[in-house]
Enzyme design. Sequence first.
Site, PDB file in Angstrom:
ATOM      1  N   HIS A  82      -1.777 -58.500  17.970  1.00 43.99           N
ATOM      2  CA  HIS A  82      -1.371 -58.811  16.595  1.00 43.99           C
ATOM      3  C   HIS A  82      -0.046 -58.122  16.252  1.00 43.99           C
ATOM      4  CE1 HIS A  82      -1.652 -59.389  12.277  1.00 43.99           C
ATOM      5  NE2 HIS A  82      -2.696 -60.173  12.462  1.00 43.99           N
ATOM      6  N   GLY A 163      11.105 -44.116   0.832  1.00 50.08           N
ATOM      7  CA  GLY A 163      11.117 -43.255   2.021  1.00 50.08           C
ATOM      8  C   GLY A 163      12.396 -43.348   2.830  1.00 50.08           C
ATOM      9  N   HIS A 168       8.543 -43.109  11.023  1.00 53.66           N
ATOM     10  CA  HIS A 168       7.749 -41.904  11.249  1.00 53.66           C
ATOM     11  C   HIS A 168       7.518 -41.811  12.765  1.00 53.66           C
ATOM     12  CE1 HIS A 168       4.071 -39.466  11.526  1.00 53.66           C
ATOM     13  NE2 HIS A 168       4.365 -38.991  10.328  1.00 53.66           N
ATOM     14  N   PRO A 169       7.652 -40.616  13.370  1.00 55.26           N
ATOM     15  CA  PRO A 169       7.633 -40.519  14.839  1.00 55.26           C
ATOM     16  C   PRO A 169       6.376 -41.119  15.500  1.00 55.26           C
ATOM     17  CG  PRO A 169       7.495 -38.335  13.790  1.00 55.26           C
ATOM     18  CD  PRO A 169       7.903 -39.317  12.745  1.00 55.26           C
ATOM     19  N   THR A 170       5.216 -41.042  14.819  1.00 55.87           N
ATOM     20  CA  THR A 170       4.012 -41.638  15.426  1.00 55.87           C
ATOM     21  C   THR A 170       3.451 -42.793  14.592  1.00 55.87           C
ATOM     22  OG1 THR A 170       2.645 -39.990  14.293  1.00 55.87           O
ATOM     23  CG2 THR A 170       3.283 -39.515  16.580  1.00 55.87           C
ATOM     24  N   ALA A 171       3.590 -42.692  13.261  1.00 51.00           N
ATOM     25  CA  ALA A 171       2.916 -43.671  12.392  1.00 51.00           C
ATOM     26  C   ALA A 171       3.771 -44.892  12.081  1.00 51.00           C
ATOM     27  CB  ALA A 171       2.483 -43.004  11.093  1.00 51.00           C
ATOM     28  N   GLY A 172       5.049 -44.877  12.480  1.00 46.09           N
ATOM     29  CA  GLY A 172       5.907 -46.039  12.237  1.00 46.09           C
ATOM     30  C   GLY A 172       6.202 -46.263  10.766  1.00 46.09           C
TER      31      GLY A 172
END
Lengths: 296, 296
Positions: A82, A163, A168-172
């Site tokens: 997805h 923002g 975000h480095p992991t959360a995108g």
Amino acid sequence: MEKLVECVPNFSEGRRADVIEAIVGEIRKIDGVKLLDVKPDASHNRTVVTFVGEPQAAKQAAFSACKKAAELIDMEKHQGEHPRIGATDVIPFVPVRGVTMEECVQLANELGQEIAEKLEIPVYLYEAAAKMPSRVKLPDIRKGEYEGLKQDITKPERHPDYGPPRMHPTAGATVVGARQFLIAFNINLGTSDVTIAKKIANAIREARGGYKYCRAIGVMLEDRNIAQVSINMVDYTGTPLYRVFETVKSEAARYGVNVVGSEIIGMVPLQALLDVAEFYLRLEGFERKQVFEENL
Amino acid sequence: MEKLVECVPNFSEGRRADVIEAIVGEIRKIDGVKLLDVKPDASHNRTVVTFVGEPQAAKQAAFSACKKAAELIDMEKHQGEHPRIGATDVIPFVPVRGVTMEECVQLANELGQEIAEKLEIPVYLYEAAAKMPSRVKLPDIRKGEYEGLKQDITKPERHPDYGPPRMHPTAGATVVGARQFLIAFNINLGTSDVTIAKKIANAIREARGGYKYCRAIGVMLEDRNIAQVSINMVDYTGTPLYRVFETVKSEAARYGVNVVGSEIIGMVPLQALLDVAEFYLRLEGFERKQVFEENL
């Protein structure tokens, strides 16, 4: 009667049960919120969660779940069928009772701002909450998915609504918005000729000059050997079920074909069906509070 | 989901507010019961009370109210336009949710027995709870009213179903029973000729060969100068609204007349309107739990 919104966040994890449970657990914790459904999909590697609640409680639950997802999901390692741009991919608010679309837009703005400020995740606003026409539709915001947006987010036209202009480095990144309840409504035709279903789908769908809040395709139901007009009603308050049904009947008659039945897949708001009854009975002055169960 | 019945007791007092409040107060006291409506009518000298509750709680509330009415209302002094035989004139139970008509009949029997034994008031059972055909209809039981029944109750054919064959000295007698939700449904015609409304009423009403659960008359709406078929739907599960509506449309067409609208007066059970939507959309496999609000 208390105000109620529905919230249907999509998380980019559909395989690790402990992660899904940890995220859902954040929603369960919040007073004034009721969890209705959790649907993990392993091949999509994505989970769709449905809950309802008083607007501020729903916002709080969505924020807590989004925070937990940012801790536990690493988009650098995520794979699934997805399209997605973030650990919490999308959070739509849907008005249910005593709440206007405008209030849901306001709620989306509050939540978007909170996610951006406290979690440093860039947030895009979509559908009724969109701040520009190019961001109304989800696929437009998701263009390039996580990997592509990571490059493009520095371009001014892809800067987030809230923002920093960096992932975000992991959360995108996350999409937040407000939309109407989506009703999956299929109309079955007394023919095995799928081209008739396709022609009717074109007649009713917005993209081809049809109803504004109607998405439709023509498909074949192989097991029954009949053609079907498969419809997503994206705003039943703007394009009601009965109007689409009557148009399909009339277009089908033009080919000498009957409507043999219809199906509602999943849930439907009560008001959408009351509108159908009101239309066909030609009701005058009917009020929803006349429904006995509304008084219990 | 808890079981729910509706109870609509009628008391022979519509003028003294303190008496009405004392009776209603007995219902308010009972846990598991919710008072929905209190309608005093001064010229009828009668009050119609509507409440819902879990079956045993509803029975308890009905008994307490009946006991209080027996203490405060003296049928020897009662005068009013509406036919009546007792202080608590009639107590119907109506299935609302998760309850069958058979359970309501059982409840009526339990309540009737309790009223007869503890209060020494003779009780007649009517409608679905009737023990003989001559007691199905309320007017047949009420024949002669309080004054007449006081003489006739000693005749074997008018002996009560529960309790002594003599009137309670002040409270008279009480009718208890079970029936379906009554829907007041009026259909407006595009004509000022009331004879057409009367002919259509005859076509649909049970008494003239029409639908079993349909009572209808033709009337004139003077203020709008149109004729109306005024209908009581006494069991929408047996005779649905859409069938009657379609028949009225078809009979009206026979006179070249259109149906210009319809009205539901007062309350209607949700299921009666869902049945309408299901019929006209030709829905396949629809389940009530698909209604979003049913899950809240």
